[in-house]
Design a protein around this motif. Structure first.
Motif, PDB file in Angstrom:
ATOM      1  N   UNK A 139       0.653  -1.361  -0.151  1.00 23.81           N
ATOM      2  CA  UNK A 139       0.521   0.120  -0.447  1.00 23.81           C
ATOM      3  C   UNK A 139       0.427   0.909  -0.126  1.00 23.81           C
ATOM      4  N   UNK A 140       0.478   2.090  -0.677  1.00 20.79           N
ATOM      5  CA  UNK A 140       1.250   3.221  -0.622  1.00 20.79           C
ATOM      6  C   UNK A 140       1.201   3.959   0.406  1.00 20.79           C
ATOM      7  N   UNK A 141       1.584   5.734   0.641  1.00 16.39           N
ATOM      8  CA  UNK A 141       1.593   6.084   1.913  1.00 16.39           C
ATOM      9  C   UNK A 141       0.033   5.969   2.120  1.00 16.39           C
ATOM     10  N   UNK A 142      -0.994   6.948   1.678  1.00 15.68           N
ATOM     11  CA  UNK A 142      -2.258   7.143   1.718  1.00 15.68           C
ATOM     12  C   UNK A 142      -3.022   5.738   2.092  1.00 15.68           C
ATOM     13  N   UNK A 143      -2.348   4.799   2.251  1.00 24.68           N
ATOM     14  CA  UNK A 143      -3.187   3.274   2.649  1.00 24.68           C
ATOM     15  C   UNK A 143      -3.704   2.920   1.390  1.00 24.68           C
ATOM     16  N   UNK A 144      -3.302   3.219   0.379  1.00 28.32           N
ATOM     17  CA  UNK A 144      -3.866   2.626  -0.838  1.00 28.32           C
ATOM     18  C   UNK A 144      -3.163   1.701  -1.460  1.00 28.32           C
ATOM     19  N   UNK A 145      -4.084   0.469  -2.459  1.00 30.34           N
ATOM     20  CA  UNK A 145      -2.544  -0.824  -3.010  1.00 30.34           C
ATOM     21  C   UNK A 145      -1.893   0.164  -4.206  1.00 30.34           C
ATOM     22  N   UNK A 146      -1.110  -0.368  -4.580  1.00 29.15           N
ATOM     23  CA  UNK A 146      -0.125   0.120  -5.010  1.00 29.15           C
ATOM     24  C   UNK A 146       0.457  -0.961  -6.044  1.00 29.15           C
ATOM     25  N   UNK A 147       0.395  -1.627  -6.913  1.00 23.36           N
ATOM     26  CA  UNK A 147       1.349  -2.969  -7.728  1.00 23.36           C
ATOM     27  C   UNK A 147       2.802  -1.496  -8.335  1.00 23.36           C
ATOM     28  N   UNK A 148       3.427  -2.616  -7.697  1.00 23.56           N
ATOM     29  CA  UNK A 148       4.667  -1.578  -8.020  1.00 23.56           C
ATOM     30  C   UNK A 148       4.954  -2.223  -9.510  1.00 23.56           C
ATOM     31  N   UNK A 149       5.251  -1.685 -10.443  1.00 21.93           N
ATOM     32  CA  UNK A 149       5.476  -2.415 -12.137  1.00 21.93           C
ATOM     33  C   UNK A 149       7.232  -1.580 -12.251  1.00 21.93           C
ATOM     34  N   UNK A 150       7.788  -1.712 -13.138  1.00 26.93           N
ATOM     35  CA  UNK A 150       8.962  -1.075 -13.336  1.00 26.93           C
ATOM     36  C   UNK A 150      10.246  -1.816 -14.460  1.00 26.93           C
ATOM     37  N   UNK A 151      11.578  -1.347 -13.846  1.00 28.08           N
ATOM     38  CA  UNK A 151      12.580  -2.195 -14.492  1.00 28.08           C
ATOM     39  C   UNK A 151      13.551  -2.315 -13.600  1.00 28.08           C
ATOM     40  N   UNK A 152      13.965  -3.859 -13.709  1.00 27.10           N
ATOM     41  CA  UNK A 152      15.348  -3.432 -12.994  1.00 27.10           C
ATOM     42  C   UNK A 152      17.064  -2.575 -13.438  1.00 27.10           C
ATOM     43  N   UNK A 153      17.584  -1.364 -13.408  1.00 29.24           N
ATOM     44  CA  UNK A 153      18.255  -0.761 -13.270  1.00 29.24           C
ATOM     45  C   UNK A 153      19.840  -2.095 -13.095  1.00 29.24           C
ATOM     46  N   UNK A 154      19.435  -2.999 -13.488  1.00 29.04           N
ATOM     47  CA  UNK A 154      20.338  -4.223 -12.616  1.00 29.04           C
ATOM     48  C   UNK A 154      21.824  -4.029 -13.104  1.00 29.04           C
ATOM     49  N   UNK A 155      22.290  -3.940 -14.343  1.00 33.26           N
ATOM     50  CA  UNK A 155      23.576  -3.935 -14.696  1.00 33.26           C
ATOM     51  C   UNK A 155      24.524  -2.681 -13.953  1.00 33.26           C
ATOM     52  N   UNK A 156      25.270  -3.051 -13.406  1.00 30.06           N
ATOM     53  CA  UNK A 156      26.019  -1.758 -12.650  1.00 30.06           C
ATOM     54  C   UNK A 156      27.088  -1.099 -13.148  1.00 30.06           C
ATOM     55  N   UNK A 157      26.160   0.463 -13.182  1.00 28.53           N
ATOM     56  CA  UNK A 157      26.956   1.443 -13.508  1.00 28.53           C
ATOM     57  C   UNK A 157      27.012   2.610 -15.016  1.00 28.53           C
ATOM     58  N   UNK A 158      25.518   1.414 -15.090  1.00 27.87           N
ATOM     59  CA  UNK A 158      25.027   1.407 -16.950  1.00 27.87           C
ATOM     60  C   UNK A 158      24.064   2.419 -16.988  1.00 27.87           C
ATOM     61  N   UNK A 159      23.338   3.466 -15.942  1.00 26.91           N
ATOM     62  CA  UNK A 159      22.090   3.913 -15.297  1.00 26.91           C
ATOM     63  C   UNK A 159      22.640   5.793 -16.325  1.00 26.91           C
ATOM     64  N   UNK A 160      21.630   5.850 -17.170  1.00 25.75           N
ATOM     65  CA  UNK A 160      21.887   7.000 -17.900  1.00 25.75           C
ATOM     66  C   UNK A 160      21.092   8.283 -17.453  1.00 25.75           C
ATOM     67  N   UNK A 161      21.707   9.499 -18.118  1.00 26.77           N
ATOM     68  CA  UNK A 161      21.110  10.634 -17.492  1.00 26.77           C
ATOM     69  C   UNK A 161      19.133  10.145 -17.240  1.00 26.77           C
ATOM     70  N   UNK A 162      19.121  10.088 -18.739  1.00 27.33           N
ATOM     71  CA  UNK A 162      16.999  10.150 -19.157  1.00 27.33           C
ATOM     72  C   UNK A 162      17.288   8.932 -18.873  1.00 27.33           C
ATOM     73  N   UNK A 163      17.583   8.126 -18.559  1.00 26.94           N
ATOM     74  CA  UNK A 163      16.514   7.127 -17.884  1.00 26.94           C
ATOM     75  C   UNK A 163      15.624   7.113 -16.963  1.00 26.94           C
ATOM     76  N   UNK A 164      15.474   7.309 -15.678  1.00 30.07           N
ATOM     77  CA  UNK A 164      14.472   7.971 -14.653  1.00 30.07           C
ATOM     78  C   UNK A 164      13.387   9.171 -15.190  1.00 30.07           C
ATOM     79  N   UNK A 165      13.511   9.913 -16.033  1.00 29.63           N
ATOM     80  CA  UNK A 165      12.356  10.646 -16.375  1.00 29.63           C
ATOM     81  C   UNK A 165      11.794   9.165 -17.712  1.00 29.63           C
TER      82      UNK A 165
END
Length: 339
Positions: free
Chosen positions: A39-65
């Protein structure tokens, strides 16, 4: 069943915790667990979906956005510690004067990566990977046999929890992925996790903790991972896609129902060159969507140059920025992020 997905882009000072207490710099808004839901900070269910930034040191500046724009609300971030990874990936510092046991340069990169995700409003699952510690490849020297290294691992986690317990959007601490120690049964792996839960809870009682089963995070061993050591526990298992793409869905939903606990998939993925790879991926991500199962795709960027393995982006020295995207895979995975 489709559960409502929530993304937060407001400052933590404006968010109320589940208890009704305003979030502050010392007590940022946090995810929690309610029955089978994260649940999120308001107490509502949240399904977490996203990527692994799993390869060390590969994250690029634009990736989060880019991740957020595609619909992601979370990210899984590693620290590699005590292993045999190539290219200087191991962050373990053997200097006895360094009480964190983490090389300063690696810690600076981890800080930067966590900050990038936090600033974008992505809920972070931080995991500490240890090929040696988990017993990978049949290694006999691991956290179950080497008390000194186990103690160092505890101190690593104590340091990291203190460092990030007041960081916004730190969603969960994943203790140790893919345990596979020879001769240690499910109960022995669970005992290790229970001990580590106590170490973390001695510093931070709020942030959820992720644990998974023995035998390399096998979904078939989920029952053996069940713990009563803490109530804010999210369970996980690996879901790399092979010949029978839907063969573990029942194991996940059955465990979730039997114990009324959340299950989130820390790694789902398939090698791009596999037969019918995209068709299999659609079946699995569709089943996750239908059953309200959160997931992190393995992986966003991969340091190898082979386009037929994992990774939505792969390294390509001939590309202007050193990276080549697989457009069909980017569209496929992104299409399920906002489900």
């Amino acid at each position: 069943m489709r559960l409502r997905r929530v993304i937060f882009g407001v400052t933590t000072a404006a968010v109320l915790l589940v208890t009704g207490v305003p979030a502050t710099a010392a007590a940022p808004a946090r995810l929690s667990v309610s029955g089978a839901d994260v649940v999120d900070p308001a107490g509502d269910p949240i399904v977490l979906r996203g990527y692994n930034w799993g390869q060390w040191g590969t994250v690029q500046q634009q990736d989060p956005a880019d991740n957020v724009a595609a619909g992601a609300n979370s990210v899984r971030i590693p620290l590699r510690w005590w292993g045999e990874w190539k290219d200087g990936v191991d962050s373990r510092d053997t200097d006895p004067g360094n009480l964190s046991h983490i090389k300063p340069g690696h810690l600076a990169l981890l800080d930067q990566t966590v900050e990038q995700a936090s600033a974008a409003g992505l809920w972070i699952t931080l995991f500490v990977d240890s090929d040696h510690g988990q017993g990978a490849g049949g290694r006999p020297d691991n956290f179950w046999t080497n008390a000194a290294m186990k103690q160092q691992f505890k101190e690593v986690w104590q340091f990291l929890v203190r460092r990030y317990k007041t960081k916004a959007y730190v969603g969960a601490f994943e203790i140790l992925p893919e345990p596979q120690p020879i001769g240690v049964d499910d109960a022995g792996v669970k005992a290790f996790y229970d001990e580590m839960i106590g170490v973390i809870r001695g510093i931070d009682r709020r942030t959820p903790i992720v644990v998974g089963p023995n035998d390399n995070y096998s979904c078939a061993h989920l029952e053996g991972a069940y713990t009563t050591a803490d109530t804010k526990v999210v369970y996980t298992c690996n879901y790399f896609i092979f010949s029978e793409p839907l063969n573990r869905i029942g194991q996940i939903t059955g465990f979730r129902t039997d114990h009324d606990v959340p299950v989130w998939i820390n790694q789902v993925g398939v090698e791009s060159g596999d037969d019918d790879a995209r068709s299999k991926a659609r079946k699995v991500l569709g089943a996750f969507d239908d059953n309200g199962i959160g997931w992190a795709w393995w992986t966003y960027r991969i340091s190898g140059t082979n386009p037929d393995t994992h990774g939505v982006y792969y390294a390509d020295p001939t590309a202007p920025d050193g990276w080549r995207v697989k457009p069909a895979w980017l569209a496929l995975v992104n299409g399920y992020l906002a489900a």
